[in-house]
Enzyme design. Structure first.
Site, PDB file in Angstrom:
ATOM      1  N   CYS A 178       0.822  -1.214   0.000  1.00  0.00           N
ATOM      2  CA  CYS A 178       0.000   0.000   0.000  1.00  0.00           C
ATOM      3  C   CYS A 178       0.852   1.259   0.000  1.00  0.00           C
ATOM      4  O   CYS A 178       0.503   2.276  -0.596  1.00  0.00           O
ATOM      5  CB  CYS A 178      -0.955  -0.080   1.166  1.00  0.00           C
ATOM      6  SG  CYS A 178      -1.050   1.322   2.225  1.00  0.00           S
ATOM      7  N   CYS A 314      12.870   3.819  -7.532  1.00  0.00           N
ATOM      8  CA  CYS A 314      11.461   4.189  -7.616  1.00  0.00           C
ATOM      9  C   CYS A 314      11.207   5.199  -6.499  1.00  0.00           C
ATOM     10  O   CYS A 314      12.116   5.925  -6.113  1.00  0.00           O
ATOM     11  CB  CYS A 314      10.545   2.956  -7.512  1.00  0.00           C
ATOM     12  SG  CYS A 314      10.624   2.123  -5.926  1.00  0.00           S
TER      13      CYS A 314
END
Ligand SMILES: [Zn+2]
Length: 356
Positions: A178, A314
């Site tokens: 998440c 990322c």
């Protein structure tokens, strides 16, 4: 009694039901976006005892979906802040805070003495460890998950019907957690509230077991999928096997921001590969780099030189860990993951970059 008057008048509850709830001991694993609302409603409903398990501290980025915490709690252990808040909501409920990360080694002892468990975890290792412990002890447990606007919720009663692994035999390989994928606080609130409702329904004998509810918080569309027991289930079947190990971020070759800074200043600097989505590059970017979103990476491997030295990045290091794994599996010899992602780089090396 007057505290519970509005639920006592429900014929499905009544004084007998309220006594049952007061005798119920619940385990909640994870006090995040799901665990906060679930704990809140269980405490308000008057369960007897709540064991809350979470090793983390409150971070500012938690606040948009974790309403047990306020700005003053940032930096505090979650269980400490949550226990104080929950006790203030209902002093009749015994709160038992445990600052541990649930895994296969401690799952049984953390579950011991509980009648039902709530999965509020954000990682597959804990999720499967809890499901295994519940299957082994035939303890009902309520699964919940949220990704973006999509929510999942299901009550499993191992021994009576399908177990968690009848539905989800092994963790998926490439699903971001998440923290990586983004989540709307209100959707997490719906999932956590429904988890609490399923615990109450179970303890009141109102059923709801073995159905996976999948709903879209945007369109409001919902599907209820009746789950069946898998006779060959790796969890509850005749020939059980442990869930496949999910590779965690730490298990791929990696380097930290300070190490990357040194490597970039060396005579043979590594090349950088950004696997984020295009819109994220408007916030921050390391240049020069190559940009291939992780979803397109398998089809675009031809664009990157397999003989070069690569560092993949990322936002926070989870997607790039997956990408690193993929590249290694496809024969790239020198690939490392930037731990902490570009946000870590911004914190440790270049504070002029924005974090998100
Ligand atoms: Zn099963």
């Amino acid at each position: 009694v007057s505290r519970y008057a509005r639920q006592l008048v429900l014929p499905q509850v009544g004084e007998e039901g309220q006594r049952r709830l007061a005798a119920t001991r619940v385990l909640i694993v994870g006090l995040g976006g799901l665990g906060c609302p679930a704990a809140t409603y269980l405490v308000l409903a008057g369960v007897g005892r709540l064991r809350i398990v979470d090793p983390d501290r409150v971070e500012l980025t938690n606040l948009h979906r974790q309403p047990l915490y306020g700005e003053a709690d940032v930096g505090r252990p979650k269980i400490e802040a949550a226990a104080a808040r929950l006790r203030s909501l209902n002093g009749e409920v015994e709160i038992e805070p445990v600052a541990e990360r649930l895994d296969a080694a401690n799952a049984d002892s953390l579950l011991a003495g509980c009648d039902v468990a709530i999965d509020g975890t954000d990682n597959f290792e804990a999720r499967y460890a809890l499901a295994e412990a519940c299957a082994g002890t035939k303890t009902p447990h309520v699964y919940g998950a949220v990704l973006g606007f999509l929510g999942h919720v299901a009550l499993f009663a191992p021994g009576e019907g399908p177990c968690f692994r009848c539905a989800f035999p092994d963790a998926p390989e490439d699903v971001p957690n998440c923290a990586e994928a983004g989540v709307l606080g209100a959707t997490a609130g719906v999932v956590g509230s429904r988890q609490a409702a399923l615990v109450l329904a179970r303890q009141l004998g109102l059923g709801g077991e073995g159905v996976l509810h999948v709903f879209d918080g945007l369109s409001g569309r919902e599907r209820a999928i009746r789950l069946r027991r898998d006779p060959d289930c790796p969890g509850c079947g005749p020939d059980p096997r442990p869930p496949k190990q999910v590779t965690s971020c730490a298990m791929v070759p990696a380097l930290g921001p300070a190490e990357l800074r040194e490597a970039l200043a060396s005579p043979n600097p590594p090349r950088l590969l950004d696997v984020r989505e295009a819109h994220e590059r408007e916030i921050s970017v390391l240049s020069p780099d190559v940009h291939i979103p992780i979803g397109e990476l398998p089809d675009r491997l031809g664009e990157i030189d397999p003989s070069a030295d690569w560092v993949v990045y990322c936002r926070s290091g989870a997607r790039s860990a997956q990408a690193t794994r993929l590249l290694i599996a496809r024969g790239f010899a020198r690939v490392r993951n930037l731990q902490g992602g570009i946000n870590g780089w911004a914190r440790e090396v270049d504070p002029s970059l924005r974090t998100y």
